[in-house]
Motif scaffolding. Sequence first.
Motif, short mmCIF file in Angstrom:
data_model
loop_
_atom_site.label_atom_id
_atom_site.label_comp_id
_atom_site.label_asym_id
_atom_site.label_seq_id
_atom_site.Cartn_x
_atom_site.Cartn_y
_atom_site.Cartn_z
N SER A 478 0.84 -1.20 0.00
CA SER A 478 0.00 0.00 0.00
C SER A 478 0.88 1.25 0.00
O SER A 478 1.81 1.36 0.80
N VAL A 479 0.58 2.17 -0.92
CA VAL A 479 1.29 3.44 -0.99
C VAL A 479 0.26 4.55 -1.17
O VAL A 479 -0.89 4.30 -1.53
N LYS A 480 0.69 5.77 -0.91
CA LYS A 480 -0.21 6.91 -1.06
C LYS A 480 0.53 8.02 -1.81
O LYS A 480 1.07 8.94 -1.20
N PRO A 481 0.58 7.95 -3.14
CA PRO A 481 1.26 9.00 -3.90
C PRO A 481 0.47 10.30 -3.87
O PRO A 481 -0.75 10.30 -3.95
N LEU A 482 1.19 11.41 -3.76
CA LEU A 482 0.56 12.72 -3.74
C LEU A 482 0.78 13.49 -5.03
O LEU A 482 0.30 14.62 -5.18
N ALA A 483 1.53 12.90 -5.95
CA ALA A 483 1.78 13.49 -7.27
C ALA A 483 2.28 12.37 -8.15
O ALA A 483 2.39 11.20 -7.72
N LEU A 484 2.58 12.71 -9.40
CA LEU A 484 3.13 11.70 -10.31
C LEU A 484 4.37 11.08 -9.68
O LEU A 484 5.33 11.77 -9.34
N THR A 485 4.36 9.75 -9.48
CA THR A 485 5.41 9.07 -8.75
C THR A 485 5.82 7.80 -9.49
O THR A 485 4.97 7.08 -10.02
N GLU A 486 7.13 7.56 -9.52
CA GLU A 486 7.65 6.31 -10.05
C GLU A 486 7.89 5.33 -8.90
O GLU A 486 8.33 5.72 -7.82
N TYR A 487 7.63 4.04 -9.17
CA TYR A 487 7.90 2.99 -8.19
C TYR A 487 8.72 1.89 -8.86
O TYR A 487 8.57 1.62 -10.06
N ARG A 488 9.56 1.26 -8.07
CA ARG A 488 10.31 0.11 -8.56
C ARG A 488 10.64 -0.81 -7.39
O ARG A 488 10.57 -0.40 -6.22
N LEU A 489 11.02 -2.03 -7.70
CA LEU A 489 11.51 -2.98 -6.71
C LEU A 489 13.03 -3.01 -6.80
O LEU A 489 13.60 -2.95 -7.90
N ALA A 490 13.69 -3.12 -5.65
CA ALA A 490 15.16 -3.12 -5.65
C ALA A 490 15.67 -4.12 -4.62
O ALA A 490 15.13 -4.24 -3.52
N SER A 491 16.72 -4.83 -5.03
CA SER A 491 17.45 -5.73 -4.13
C SER A 491 18.93 -5.49 -4.41
O SER A 491 19.48 -5.99 -5.39
N GLY A 492 19.57 -4.71 -3.56
CA GLY A 492 20.96 -4.35 -3.81
C GLY A 492 21.06 -3.57 -5.11
O GLY A 492 20.38 -2.55 -5.31
N SER A 493 21.91 -4.06 -6.03
CA SER A 493 22.11 -3.37 -7.31
C SER A 493 21.10 -3.78 -8.37
O SER A 493 21.11 -3.24 -9.48
N ILE A 494 20.22 -4.72 -8.05
CA ILE A 494 19.23 -5.20 -9.01
C ILE A 494 17.92 -4.45 -8.79
O ILE A 494 17.44 -4.34 -7.67
N ALA A 495 17.35 -3.93 -9.86
CA ALA A 495 16.10 -3.19 -9.75
C ALA A 495 15.18 -3.55 -10.91
O ALA A 495 15.64 -3.86 -12.02
N SER A 496 13.89 -3.53 -10.64
CA SER A 496 12.91 -3.76 -11.69
C SER A 496 12.73 -2.51 -12.52
O SER A 496 13.16 -1.41 -12.14
#
Length: 590
Positions: A478-496
């Motif tokens: 669950s997140v609550k963005p208040l404006a245009l927001t980017e999201y990604r998953l990250a594990s160390g140096s690896i990111a979606s």
Amino acid sequence: MVRIAVRGRSETCSGEGCASLGACSMSPVARTRAVAVLLALPFLAAGPAWAQPAEGSGVAVTQPAPTFAVTGRGWGHGVGMSQWGAYGFARQGSTYDRILAHYYAGTALARAPVSRVRVLLVRARQTLTIGSSLPFRVRDGAGALHDVDSGVHRLGPLLRLPVRTRANPKPKPKGKPKPQPPAPKLRNLPGPLVVSAGGAPLELNGKRYRGALELEAFGKRLRAINVVGLEAYLYGVVPDEMPHDWLPEALRAQAVVARSYALAVRRGGDFDLFADVRSQVYGGMEAEEHEATAAVEATRGQVLTYGGRVATTFFFSTSGGRTASVTDVWPGSRPTPYLVSVQDPYDAISPHHSWGPLQYTSRRLARELGVKGRLLDVRTVVNASGRVERVVGVGVEGEGAVLASELRRRLELRSTYFRVGVLSLHPPGQQVPYGTTLQLAGIARDLPNVMLQQRAASSLWQTAAVLRPAADGTFVASVKPLALTEYRLASGSIASAPVHATVTPVISLALAEPNLLRGRVRPALTGATVIVQRLAGPIWRDVVGASIDPRGGFETRAQLQPGGSYRARLAVPARGLAPGVSPTLTVPAP
């Protein structure tokens, strides 16, 4: 229903919702595919209704390809003795016999049944060179003996060498001087040739070897075999298979293992062993080191046996913490009591104990796994030794699978003790009204410490949530963005790949009195202009504008038509918000 499918928890499946998806009766792989397809449906659907959504009803987005990263442990097949583990035992004070007893339970030390081996050095070459720093001897296929001067001599398939052929001895006349040996003469010798050293080692293609060499021509190709004592053979094996400066007990364990393995895997026919990894790496005298030679001599003639037979003592570099059973690594193998999976407590000193993550594109993995179309997920089937047995790719158009050993070869992985990490974040299918909570779903499996990260505008990535995925890797955050927001998953140096959440202002519109409209905007965009529109047929037409006050309110007068449909629209809001509209207001008829 979507939430149930995403989390994949069967205890929440009940009634009509579960039956509609069929999740309770699905295999884990099939369930994953159903979940992934379900989540992807809004982005895969076709048709004008979705291609051109009504304003404020949704956004047309594309599901980004999942990110795949392989992490693993160990190096090698995993069966038998881990060399780094043996070194770790030696550092703890274990003797070589105790090290061997740990990795090959139930075996016993005994005497080697043979003392000489035949090692294939050259299989098929057009020419080779032989020589020595001192004269040496050759016996040809007819049994004749020949002397060859020191130096290097090139040999072709005709087996031509400059030789002095030995004649039968004759009585020496009294008073006559000793005859001088004849000059060497180039002769084609009948094969095979047995080359024996004089007072110095023989050389083959620039490398020195102990023992004798057997040379034979097959058509236009030459073969060379080293006939050498078992211990001398090990002088050239142990330092090529284990660093010579390791502790003596580790080197002694390696000497016994190499000796046993050589005798256990001897092949029938013209030669016993290969000089490379098909048997063991054998480098001749060039590989010898005095520490390794001392370990061979300290264990001279010792082999491991089980049930009265020499044990097949497989060995490898690094276990990753646990060795593997022979039946797990090579399916179809006969169960062997001394080749079972055991804990390897001191293997962690190896630089190969753990490795990765190694990132691969979904297109590459789809190709290697035989998956047609879009790859959604990758799953691994693990055996009792913790190694991967089979890898399954889940795609929109079906599944594909390969053996882990084959995928290891294709991807050049260090072992089959690996996991395929998956990071896949599904984009929101709707615009997000300001101040409301957004549920982001996805897969985060087999990668450590996965975080959901966010950034707005030009800010840096920040942690939005630390994820605790379900057992199958699926999650909802669950997140609550208040404006245009980017999201990604990250594990160390690896990111979606990032996904975008588009936020719209929340606008209300109400009829305060005849021809007077009032409304409110959140957030309060002071000074921005709200346009009141009327629906005329299929088109919304502008009627009047109103300015937003500091508290977010606005009001305006207009000649309203009874029964007409009106809405308030904020076209170009600030703060990274998308255009927004109010719910439709219908003016009551008189």
